[in-house]
Design a protein around this motif. Sequence first.
Motif, mmCIF file in Angstrom:
data_model
loop_
_atom_site.group_PDB
_atom_site.id
_atom_site.type_symbol
_atom_site.label_atom_id
_atom_site.label_comp_id
_atom_site.label_asym_id
_atom_site.label_seq_id
_atom_site.Cartn_x
_atom_site.Cartn_y
_atom_site.Cartn_z
ATOM 1 N N ILE A 188 0.845 -1.201 0.000
ATOM 2 C CA ILE A 188 0.000 0.000 0.000
ATOM 3 C C ILE A 188 0.881 1.252 0.000
ATOM 4 O O ILE A 188 0.585 2.247 -0.680
ATOM 5 N N GLY A 189 1.979 1.208 0.754
ATOM 6 C CA GLY A 189 2.921 2.328 0.746
ATOM 7 C C GLY A 189 3.534 2.527 -0.627
ATOM 8 O O GLY A 189 3.734 3.670 -1.077
ATOM 9 N N ILE A 190 3.833 1.419 -1.317
ATOM 10 C CA ILE A 190 4.355 1.518 -2.685
ATOM 11 C C ILE A 190 3.318 2.175 -3.590
ATOM 12 O O ILE A 190 3.656 3.010 -4.445
ATOM 13 N N ASN A 191 2.052 1.809 -3.409
ATOM 14 C CA ASN A 191 0.965 2.436 -4.174
ATOM 15 C C ASN A 191 0.965 3.949 -3.993
ATOM 16 O O ASN A 191 0.914 4.715 -4.969
ATOM 17 N N GLN A 192 1.066 4.394 -2.745
ATOM 18 C CA GLN A 192 1.045 5.830 -2.473
ATOM 19 C C GLN A 192 2.278 6.533 -3.044
ATOM 20 O O GLN A 192 2.190 7.666 -3.542
ATOM 21 N N THR A 193 3.417 5.869 -3.006
ATOM 22 C CA THR A 193 4.634 6.447 -3.573
ATOM 23 C C THR A 193 4.521 6.587 -5.088
ATOM 24 O O THR A 193 4.921 7.610 -5.664
ATOM 25 N N ILE A 194 3.963 5.579 -5.750
ATOM 26 C CA ILE A 194 3.788 5.649 -7.203
ATOM 27 C C ILE A 194 2.853 6.795 -7.578
ATOM 28 O O ILE A 194 3.131 7.565 -8.515
ATOM 29 N N MET A 195 1.746 6.937 -6.842
ATOM 30 C CA MET A 195 0.796 8.003 -7.159
ATOM 31 C C MET A 195 1.417 9.381 -6.916
ATOM 32 O O MET A 195 1.217 10.318 -7.707
ATOM 33 N N ALA A 196 2.178 9.508 -5.826
ATOM 34 C CA ALA A 196 2.854 10.782 -5.549
ATOM 35 C C ALA A 196 3.894 11.082 -6.624
ATOM 36 O O ALA A 196 4.051 12.236 -7.053
ATOM 37 N N ALA A 197 4.605 10.050 -7.068
ATOM 38 C CA ALA A 197 5.636 10.248 -8.094
ATOM 39 C C ALA A 197 5.019 10.714 -9.408
ATOM 40 O O ALA A 197 5.526 11.632 -10.055
ATOM 41 N N LEU A 198 3.909 10.099 -9.800
ATOM 42 C CA LEU A 198 3.256 10.503 -11.049
ATOM 43 C C LEU A 198 2.775 11.944 -10.966
ATOM 44 O O LEU A 198 2.917 12.720 -11.920
ATOM 45 N N SER A 199 2.226 12.318 -9.810
ATOM 46 C CA SER A 199 1.767 13.696 -9.626
ATOM 47 C C SER A 199 2.920 14.682 -9.753
ATOM 48 O O SER A 199 2.807 15.712 -10.419
ATOM 49 N N MET A 200 4.059 14.348 -9.150
ATOM 50 C CA MET A 200 5.192 15.261 -9.159
ATOM 51 C C MET A 200 5.859 15.322 -10.527
ATOM 52 O O MET A 200 6.304 16.397 -10.964
ATOM 53 N N VAL A 201 5.933 14.186 -11.219
ATOM 54 C CA VAL A 201 6.566 14.155 -12.536
ATOM 55 C C VAL A 201 5.831 15.066 -13.511
ATOM 56 O O VAL A 201 6.448 15.737 -14.344
ATOM 57 N N THR A 202 4.507 15.121 -13.412
ATOM 58 C CA THR A 202 3.754 15.990 -14.322
ATOM 59 C C THR A 202 4.007 17.461 -14.013
ATOM 60 O O THR A 202 4.174 18.274 -14.922
ATOM 61 N N ILE A 203 4.074 17.813 -12.732
ATOM 62 C CA ILE A 203 4.333 19.204 -12.357
ATOM 63 C C ILE A 203 5.773 19.598 -12.683
ATOM 64 O O ILE A 203 6.069 20.766 -12.963
ATOM 65 N N ALA A 204 6.675 18.610 -12.682
ATOM 66 C CA ALA A 204 8.080 18.887 -12.976
ATOM 67 C C ALA A 204 8.296 19.353 -14.409
ATOM 68 O O ALA A 204 9.422 19.695 -14.781
ATOM 69 N N ALA A 205 7.238 19.394 -15.217
ATOM 70 C CA ALA A 205 7.347 20.010 -16.544
ATOM 71 C C ALA A 205 7.813 21.455 -16.432
ATOM 72 O O ALA A 205 8.399 22.004 -17.379
ATOM 73 N N LEU A 206 7.573 22.080 -15.282
ATOM 74 C CA LEU A 206 8.024 23.452 -15.062
ATOM 75 C C LEU A 206 9.550 23.566 -15.111
ATOM 76 O O LEU A 206 10.080 24.653 -15.374
ATOM 77 N N ILE A 207 10.244 22.474 -14.827
ATOM 78 C CA ILE A 207 11.714 22.502 -14.895
ATOM 79 C C ILE A 207 12.190 21.638 -16.058
ATOM 80 O O ILE A 207 13.221 20.979 -15.976
ATOM 81 N N ASP A 208 11.375 21.637 -17.119
ATOM 82 C CA ASP A 208 11.746 21.038 -18.397
ATOM 83 C C ASP A 208 11.785 19.518 -18.362
ATOM 84 O O ASP A 208 12.530 18.899 -19.141
ATOM 85 N N ALA A 209 10.973 18.905 -17.505
ATOM 86 C CA ALA A 209 10.845 17.451 -17.556
ATOM 87 C C ALA A 209 9.971 17.076 -18.746
ATOM 88 O O ALA A 209 8.926 17.682 -18.966
ATOM 89 N N PRO A 210 10.376 16.101 -19.535
ATOM 90 C CA PRO A 210 9.577 15.722 -20.699
ATOM 91 C C PRO A 210 8.344 14.923 -20.289
ATOM 92 O O PRO A 210 8.228 14.473 -19.149
#
Length: 661
Positions: free
Chosen positions: A266-288
């Motif tokens: 369940i903790g892995i689930n929450q980490t994956i969801m948090a990572a996906l959320s952050m990766v999309t916002i990281a477009a602000l620093i030129d993440a593809p």
Amino acid sequence: MTAIAAVRTGFRPHRGAIITGLLLLWLIGFTVLRGRDTLSLGAADVTALHTRLNDLNDAVGANRNSNPLFLYFFNEIRLVIEQLTNFFSALVAQPAFGRPVPLIGWLGVVALLGYGSWALGNLKVALLAVAGFTFMGLQGLWQESMDTFALTLSAVLVSLLIGIPLGIWAGVSDRVNRVVTPVLDFMQTMPTFVYLAPLTLVFLIGPASAVIATLIYAAPPVIRIAAHGIRQTPKETLEAAQSLGTTRFQLLRQVMLPMAKRTIVIGINQTIMAALSMVTIAALIDAPGLGRVVLRSLQSLDVGAAFNAGLSIVVMAIVFDRVTTAASVRVEKSRRGTSRFPASVRKVALLVGGAGTLVCLYVSYTFVWAAEFPTDIDLGAPISRFASGVTDWTQVHLSALTGDFKELVTNQLLNPFQSLLTDSPWWLLFTVLVALAAVAGSMRTALTTAFCLALIVGTGLWFDAMTTLAATLLATVAVMALGLVLGVWMGRSARVDRMVRPVLDAAQTMPSFVYLVPFVALFAASRFTGIAAGVVYAAPVAIKIIADGIAAVSPTTMEAATSAGSSTWQLITKVQLPMSRGAIALAMNQGLIYVLSMVVVGGLVGGGALGYDVVAGFRQNALFGKGLAAGLAIVLLGIMLDRLTQSVARRAQATTDHAHR
């Protein structure tokens, strides 16, 4: 006795009267001194602190390749993360090793995801994974989806390599747990935005910085949940194992970890969801990836393209969530020995499926048609046209309604309340907020509030911080109103709970970025857009917490109140709500943190204030220092609101416990 009880629970008599008096004094001071000492700062203006931060940024850039700290530490970290990111990108996203396509083409990726989902979960989630990722390709976003997938995979891998061992250590060691818990609390109160600016100072912009920001944001859930799972091992089980002479390592490996396995998943689930959320916002620093498509579309107000990319993000989030949830269920069934199919049958089926997957991998490596996603069918264009058409129709036929509603809320609620905060002398509002923290919370809360506010003054962004605070508080009031109405309804009706809770669970899987898209379509870019998105983003968690609090009220107490002739309204207002004070205060705490995070992201769509300052810092080198200071101000607001609402929650819980006694 009443006085003694009040002292024991930490509550002073006439607390409400004191708060009312403070608010009246504030209103009088505002009326007399309005517009004085507001510390306002123009959008293009900077303070001496901002200039020094700009100079620091220039100095870091000039000495990045000569300073030992960067040469032998930060640059090495960046290099390792960059190599890891490039490896996963070469596997599924970008041309590599002299090939015009990735090592694993679309057919291999889909087959591998389907097989992995089946092996970890069940056939249903395997079909969901296959359908979901195929749909992303049919949207014309396979390349962008794989970029996002590669970044998420890199960040999750590092987060789990760090988070699971640290969580286990915190679970078996009280000392480590005491050290780690405050750090995790601090990290989880920080909105996603604020991780980006300081990391770009150290690691530059690009995928590596995006992964580092993501792992910092995504690691806390698995650390906390893994520690919780280890600590939840029944004492009787531990004592029985110890009586057999097991060592500490055997106790951990053979007892604690097997019993905590589902919790860790369940903790892995929450980490994956948090990572996906952050990766999309990281477009602000030129993440593809998909986040970049959404960001560019929002900036150009192309709602159709933003909706199409946002839909891909939602599909990916649902797939990840369902697969990891199914994996946690399978782990529990395996531990209890309640699997539907015999283990031998499942092994044979997995071997056959594995062979088929290997064939698909080989084909996708060898043939172009299986490597590049076919473009014969394009669902992305009609989806974009549909979303744009709905937006145009809404703006033509509903603009009067949505515009009037936006203007009503903005002019009658937001503007007056914002003016009350921003046009009050800073020292008056400072004093009032500290006093309110002392009365509603404690002296420690008041000192924390004073410290945070003093540092906000030091950032030179008091005016913008109060603008952000006004939007956050107004949105939180709306969140709590929704939370109380729907939470009470769900808590009192199991049938309603079964209907509404899956919708709330699904809403919580969506990254915050995605919430902006429909509200831009409805209300265009404005301050109200960020507030409305914040309300919808934060409401699910508040509703669920309040519903659980209402449902937890003792049936015996309810029966006693009913037998005394209480009406439904009296049961709610005199029994259930008072006995759920702790849950309501916790909902307010979580609602505030979620709202603050979303209101700041609203800076991308006209929200202004601190969110705009952060975004401007990324876009204009001359405003980098101001953006960095804005990030610090956001952190300070988050800490202040978190500590204040936690203090209120503890008081509310003390009152509830006292009522139970």
